[in-house]
Enzyme design. Structure first.
Site, PDB file in Angstrom:
ATOM      1  N   HIS A 327       0.817  -1.215   0.000  1.00  0.00           N
ATOM      2  CA  HIS A 327       0.000   0.000   0.000  1.00  0.00           C
ATOM      3  C   HIS A 327       0.852   1.266   0.000  1.00  0.00           C
ATOM      4  CE1 HIS A 327      -2.973   2.981   1.470  1.00  0.00           C
ATOM      5  NE2 HIS A 327      -3.787   2.256   0.747  1.00  0.00           N
ATOM      6  N   LYS A 400     -26.535  -1.314  -6.073  1.00  0.00           N
ATOM      7  CA  LYS A 400     -26.399   0.139  -6.183  1.00  0.00           C
ATOM      8  C   LYS A 400     -27.454   0.769  -7.080  1.00  0.00           C
ATOM      9  CE  LYS A 400     -23.019   0.019  -9.967  1.00  0.00           C
ATOM     10  NZ  LYS A 400     -21.656   0.428 -10.395  1.00  0.00           N
ATOM     11  N   LYS A 404     -29.475   4.146  -6.385  1.00  0.00           N
ATOM     12  CA  LYS A 404     -29.415   5.287  -7.300  1.00  0.00           C
ATOM     13  C   LYS A 404     -30.794   5.689  -7.805  1.00  0.00           C
ATOM     14  CE  LYS A 404     -24.719   4.728  -9.132  1.00  0.00           C
ATOM     15  NZ  LYS A 404     -23.914   4.460 -10.347  1.00  0.00           N
ATOM     16  N   LYS A 407     -32.195   8.310  -6.002  1.00  0.00           N
ATOM     17  CA  LYS A 407     -31.351   9.500  -6.027  1.00  0.00           C
ATOM     18  C   LYS A 407     -30.502   9.642  -4.763  1.00  0.00           C
ATOM     19  CE  LYS A 407     -34.476  11.997  -9.112  1.00  0.00           C
ATOM     20  NZ  LYS A 407     -35.274  13.235  -9.333  1.00  0.00           N
ATOM     21  N   SER A 409     -26.671   8.353  -2.887  1.00  0.00           N
ATOM     22  CA  SER A 409     -25.330   7.856  -3.143  1.00  0.00           C
ATOM     23  C   SER A 409     -25.183   6.462  -2.552  1.00  0.00           C
ATOM     24  CB  SER A 409     -24.297   8.791  -2.511  1.00  0.00           C
ATOM     25  OG  SER A 409     -23.047   8.140  -2.364  1.00  0.00           O
ATOM     26  N   PRO A 410     -24.833   5.451  -3.363  1.00  0.00           N
ATOM     27  CA  PRO A 410     -24.641   4.097  -2.818  1.00  0.00           C
ATOM     28  C   PRO A 410     -23.590   4.059  -1.718  1.00  0.00           C
ATOM     29  CG  PRO A 410     -24.795   4.021  -5.209  1.00  0.00           C
ATOM     30  CD  PRO A 410     -24.715   5.474  -4.833  1.00  0.00           C
ATOM     31  N   ASP A 411     -22.503   4.802  -1.904  1.00  0.00           N
ATOM     32  CA  ASP A 411     -21.445   4.802  -0.891  1.00  0.00           C
ATOM     33  C   ASP A 411     -21.972   5.354   0.427  1.00  0.00           C
ATOM     34  OD1 ASP A 411     -18.694   4.809   0.228  1.00  0.00           O
ATOM     35  OD2 ASP A 411     -18.960   6.970   0.106  1.00  0.00           O
ATOM     36  N   SER A 437     -10.054   9.113  -2.986  1.00  0.00           N
ATOM     37  CA  SER A 437      -8.940   9.382  -3.883  1.00  0.00           C
ATOM     38  C   SER A 437      -8.653  10.873  -4.010  1.00  0.00           C
ATOM     39  CB  SER A 437      -9.224   8.800  -5.268  1.00  0.00           C
ATOM     40  OG  SER A 437      -8.191   9.136  -6.174  1.00  0.00           O
ATOM     41  N   GLN A 524     -14.295   0.313  -0.393  1.00  0.00           N
ATOM     42  CA  GLN A 524     -15.214  -0.166  -1.428  1.00  0.00           C
ATOM     43  C   GLN A 524     -14.430  -0.756  -2.586  1.00  0.00           C
ATOM     44  OE1 GLN A 524     -19.287   1.340  -2.591  1.00  0.00           O
ATOM     45  NE2 GLN A 524     -18.205   3.215  -2.140  1.00  0.00           N
TER      46      GLN A 524
END
Length: 552
Positions: A327, A400, A404, A407, A409-411, A437, A524
């Site tokens: 990592h 997901k 969605k 409307k 966010s899946p996260d 990220s 994820q």
């Protein structure tokens, strides 16, 4: 016969990169991150702590922050130093992140390196292992990736290959091949014995699948003995302990040459034997996770590794295969993309051109002191392995797309589900973190999102109350989660912490305060694989040695 490229096809390592030069040219067009205002970060930090700290704990932390923010004080000094660094470097966040990671003295195995388990193949013997799972190298490029329409930095793909983490007495350092004549060999380890295998013919073409099979079979036939001292298990030790053994090994010229060969090779290919047979598919999958994550312990294949390498490809004789990833050199999404790219890349047909030289066996002269170090490393690893568990649960009620469609966010939705589950089990709100990220910036790596908020606390506490409007509370929570992705608390504090270390300034109390430790780390992975053993970059000063990872 079926496709012999059973595991993956990795990039042609002439330039040790998956990314075409034209794609790396966009690097300079990406923005450099700026340093946020110190008062803003401290305010966000206290706001985050308010969601779960007891009043006396919060008051204690507020006093530490006030001392840190005194005009002309240590906080201001560190902030100015960090701002100067930001002006003189490509990415101050990544610099601080790598320094912070290399300062860690914890073992890489389990606590930092992570694993990706690929689909199992049906093979029945050593010949099948070599034939069906041989590593092929093919030329190819990855297009520039985008996130919400913004190009991402592709530099990490260069750092996966020919990389290694070198143990130091006080801090480690990373070895990346930057020469104009990069390595053309990989390290192969079988029964704890290391070999150097050149994957190119003299005319510059890659070895064919048949040629690689011949060479790997030679290696297996030359390493049938199983009673050798597994030098590789030394890489599982705490970094300060391993650094002492490393210095001892380097005193011998033969050992020095072998270490250099391993460290500079493109990657390490680990050929394991079979694991203990398990009839239950779930337990079999669990054992395979452990094989990729830590090798199973000293009695299995943990000595058949070199955990300092940026990339280890692991192939079991019973069909399990995957990779163990450093990592420190790259993030999980990069390794997953490499796997996806490898699976999608078509076979390259080549014609053999040269007789094959025998792969070079790497020798180690083991002194009684090193032998004792190896035995201590075995004991240490087995203790660590016994304290790690993995539970695999498949959720197939919806995915997901259903989220969605509403409307949401899946996260963020899954993050709230995790917090609710934790609250139901432990009757308290959990402090959760997840990586995000930063590759929209030049040389960007990871940031830390903290999904716990006052809104999420209100949501989990009200969810089982039939009189509460749960949907409204969930929508507010999801909005707060989106805001949390725009915060950069941890990165700023780590940057300031590294400034204190560089300037030999005593670490301010705000950095050693344990009020902000967390209990759950999440990630994820893509649908094509599973990641395990990811140690979050912001984790520090934990009150408990128990890590409760939850994979979303």
């Amino acid at each position: 016969m079926v496709n012999p490229c059973g595991l993956m096809k990795l990039v042609k390592p002439v330039s040790v990169t998956l990314v075409a030069g034209r794609d790396l040219s966009q690097l300079k067009t990406l923005p450099k991150p700026t340093v946020p205002p110190l008062k803003r970060t401290c305010k966000l930090y206290l706001s985050f702590l308010e969601t779960f700290l007891q009043p006396e704990e919060l008051n204690h932390t507020k006093k530490l922050v006030e001392e840190f923010l005194i005009p002309g004080g240590v906080g201001e000094t560190l902030q100015k130093g960090l701002e100067r660094r930001a002006c003189n470097t490509e990415n101050w966040i990544t610099d601080a992140y790598l320094k912070y990671e290399c300062l860690k003295r914890k073992p890489l195995v389990i606590l930092l390196n992570f694993a990706i388990l690929c689909t199992r193949k049906d093979i029945r013997d050593k010949q099948g292992q070599i034939r069906f799972h041989v590593c092929m190298f093919c030329s190819g490029t990855l297009p520039v990736e985008y996130m919400r329409g913004k190009p991402l930095c592709m530099k990490q793909y260069e750092q996966v290959f020919s990389s290694c983490r070198i143990p130091g007495a006080k801090t480690d350092f990373l070895l990346f091949d930057k020469s104009s004549n990069p390595p053309k060999n990989i390290t192969v380890v079988h029964n704890g014995q290391f070999f150097l295998l050149d994957i190119y013919n003299s005319d510059g073409t890659l070895l064919t699948v048949d040629q690689l099979c011949v060479q790997l079979e030679r290696i297996c036939n030359s390493s049938l003995q199983t009673n050798v001292d597994p030098v590789g298990i030394l890489t599982t030790q705490r970094r300060d302990v391993w650094s002492k053994s490393y210095i001892s090994l380097m005193q011998d010229e033969t050992n020095k040459e072998s270490l250099s060969a391993i460290e500079s090779s493109i990657l390490t290919l680990c050929l394991d034997g079979p694991m203990s047979p398990v009839s239950d598919e779930r337990m079999c999958r669990k054992a395979a996770f452990f094989q990729m994550l830590h090798g199973g312990g000293s009695q299995w294949y943990s000595g058949n590794r070199w955990f300092d390498k940026g990339l280890q490809v692991i192939i079991g004789e019973d069909g399990h295969r995957g990779i163990n990833c450093g990592h420190t050199v790259a993030d999980g999404t990069v390794f997953m993309a490499i796997c996806d790219h490898a699976v999608e890349t078509p076979n390259v047909i080549q014609t053999p051109s040269d007789p094959l030289p025998m792969p070079q066996k790497l020798h180690f002269n083991i002194t009684p002191e090193i032998k004792q170090d190896i035995e201590e490393a075995k004991q240490h690893l087995d203790t660590v392995v016994q304290n790690v568990d993995v539970e695999i649960t498949v959720f197939d009620h919806f995915g997901k797309n259903a989220i969605k469609a509403r409307k949401m966010s899946p996260d963020a939705f899954v993050q709230m589900a995790i917090q609710l589950a934790y609250y139901r089990v432990y009757q308290q709100c959990c402090v959760t973190v997840e990586p995000a990220s930063l590759r929209t910036f030049r040389l960007g790596r990871l940031a830390v999102i903290r999904p716990t908020s006052s809104a999420s606390v209100a949501f989990v506490k009200a969810f089982d109350d039939p009189n509460k409007q749960k949907v409204d509370l969930l929508e507010k929570t999801l909005k707060e989660h989106k805001k949390s992705t725009e915060m950069d608390i941890a990165e700023h504090l780590i940057g300031l912490m590294c400034q204190a270390s560089e300037k030999n300034i005593p670490e301010p109390d705000v950095f050693t305060d344990t009020s902000g430790v967390f209990h759950v780390t999440t990630s994820q992975p893509s649908p094509g694989g599973r990641t395990v053993g990811h140690d979050d970059p912001a984790r520090r000063n934990s009150k408990s040695q128990t890590i409760k990872p939850i994979q979303t």
